[in-house]
Design an enzyme around this catalytic site. Structure first.
Site, PDB file in Angstrom:
ATOM      1  N   CYS A  34       4.813  -3.151  -4.285  1.00 16.93           N
ATOM      2  CA  CYS A  34       5.384  -4.624  -4.147  1.00 16.93           C
ATOM      3  C   CYS A  34       5.974  -5.362  -5.412  1.00 16.93           C
ATOM      4  O   CYS A  34       7.148  -5.568  -5.549  1.00 16.93           O
ATOM      5  CB  CYS A  34       4.436  -5.497  -3.398  1.00 16.93           C
ATOM      6  SG  CYS A  34       3.895  -4.752  -1.741  1.00 16.93           S
ATOM      7  N   VAL A  44       1.815  -2.385   6.303  1.00 18.73           N
ATOM      8  CA  VAL A  44       2.023  -3.566   6.765  1.00 18.73           C
ATOM      9  C   VAL A  44       2.314  -3.530   8.301  1.00 18.73           C
ATOM     10  O   VAL A  44       1.558  -4.283   9.013  1.00 18.73           O
ATOM     11  CB  VAL A  44       3.451  -4.228   6.524  1.00 18.73           C
ATOM     12  CG1 VAL A  44       3.908  -5.544   7.079  1.00 18.73           C
ATOM     13  CG2 VAL A  44       3.486  -4.392   5.005  1.00 18.73           C
TER      14      VAL A  44
END
Ligand code: UGA
Length: 422
Positions: free
Chosen positions: A255, A12
């Protein structure tokens, strides 16, 4: 142009830093890992992501991007994005220790009146802990969850479905939204807690959707229907939508499993029983088992002493990430039932399973095997000519858990083709 600091250069953080620099902002990417920082400084991407190295080199050269292991370098930044990991804790909740440590470290460093933007996936109301740890009344904490998918992170950054920004001060949220320069993209300005929840609610919804898809595939198999047609037929209803309707060996990655569990803990802590979350997790386990069952069934209901070739270790195509990969989950079950497994993946060359052999060539992986199982939907596998490998295998059996191969081609070549739900 803004001065932006990014704390943490994982999937990210690196994408955020590089893409903001590509938009013309001056970006400092900070990480405590000196080795990683040095690799990035030399223009090499530390993650497998299409186009990443090119953008790093370009923006290092035009001075829009620098990497550092010294937190003091972000003291000139008006915006600091928190992109540190939030791994799963032993009880399934999100471990906030990296986020809290970062907030503590920023206390003396962050510029006066700066905006601290949380991009890490944090549970609802974690922003309050960040505010109280940071202890800087002049700094506004804004929640801006990311929706990037590994493998397509750069194009997702530049073409998002939506941008979500939450703050108690909406003008500060708007300032953060403007950094993206995506005038025509739906921008949701909300409060911090809602922004944090949008992320978990979205990932968990997608996971529930996929568990349902895989159960429909199992049902199709049982009743003799064609899952590809059934799912296509469902997806044409615009209320359902055609995306995220592909059956597979289960869903995974860094995730979905973690976020579904963390949302369940949040719900429990607030006396809300979100039974769908538990059902989705349980259903996913069943899918791993169902794929192993299919292999076992084809091999006379026993895997003892059988040699299985697995194609694909990454949790999906386009990434080198095998964290919580469904492939690993299926392989563990195959090995647990007595099989030896040889795997090939175009990019993943290691695993956390000691007895798993990984080959560097596709041909090597299927030499003398009792069956081939395709678990990750890499394009490379679609390009394989079955004629070129049929003499290498012991049994001509291919189990395609992603339904990506050309069934007719494989059958014409003499293989028994077993799809997922058809
Ligand atoms: C997911 C979300 O899609 C992103 O929006 C989010 O930002 C990210 O998590 C995150 O929280 O950081 P990602 O983990 O990269 O992104 O993976 P996905 O592309 O969502 O795939 C997740 C799993 O679902 C994979 O195992 C994939 O193979 C599986 N999948 C996906 C299917 O089995 N069928 C499908 O049709 C789609």
């Amino acid at each position: 142009m803004a001065n932006i600091g990014v704390m943490g250069t994982g999937y990210v953080g690196l994408t955020t830093a590089v893409c903001f620099s590509e938009l013309g902002h001056k970006v400092v990417g900070f990480d405590i890992d000196i080795k990683k920082v040095n690799t990035l400084k030399s223009g090499i991407s530390t993650i497998h992501e299409d186009g990443m190295s090119e953008l790093i080199v370009k923006n290092l050269n035009n001075d829009n991007l620098v990497f550092t292991d010294s937190i003091n370098h972000i003291s000139d930044c008006d915006f600091v994005f928190l992109c540190v990991p939030t791994p799963q804790d032993s009880d399934g909740s999100a471990d906030l220790s990296y986020v809290i440590k970062a907030a503590k470290d920023l206390n003396k460093v962050i510029k006066k009146n700066a905006i601290l933007v949380t991009k890490s996936t944090v549970p609802v109301n974690a922003w309050k802990d960040i505010v109280s740890t940071l202890q800087r009344e002049d700094v506004t904490v804004v929640s801006n969850p990311e929706f990037l998918r590994e493998g397509t992170a750069i194009s997702d950054f530049f073409n998002p479905d939506r941008i979500v920004v939450g703050s108690l001060i909406s003008s500060k949220a708007k300032e953060v939204a403007e950094l993206y320069k995506q005038g025509n993209v739906t921008t949701i300005i909300t409060d911090n807690s809602s922004a944090e929840l949008i992320k978990y609610a979205s990932n968990s919804f997608l996971a529930i959707k996929l568990s349902y898809v895989n159960e429909i595939a199992a049902l199709c198999e049982a009743v003799g229907a064609n899952a590809n047609d059934v799912l296509f037929g469902m997806g044409e209803d615009t209320r359902i939508g055609s995306k995220f309707l592909k059956p597979g060996p289960g869903w995974g990655g860094s995730c979905f499993p973690k976020d579904v569990r963390a949302l369940r803990v949040t719900a429990e802590n607030n006396s809300i029983n979100m039974s769908l979350l538990s059902a989705a997790l349980e259903s996913n386990e069943k899918t791993f088992r169902r794929i192993a069952d299919k292999v076992e069934h084809e091999l006379g209901n026993s895997l003892i002493g059988k040699k299985i070739c697995v194609w694909g270790l990454a949790f999906k195509a386009g990434t080198d990430d095998f964290r919580d990969s469904p492939s690993i989950a299926v392989i563990e079950r195959l090995i647990g039932r007595g099989a030896s497994v040889v795997a090939y993946d175009p990019v993943v060359k290691k695993s956390n399973i000691e007895s798993l052999k990984i080959t560097s060539k596709i041909e090597e992986s299927c030499s003398d095997v009792d069956a081939i199982v395709l678990l990750t939907e890499w394009e490379d596998f679609k390009a394989i000519n079955p004629d070129s490998i049929k003499k290498l295998v012991k049994n001509q059996i291919i189990i395609d858990s992603r339904n990506i191969l050309n069934r007719d081609l494989w059958m014409k070549s003499g293989f028994k083709y077993i799809g997922n739900g058809w």
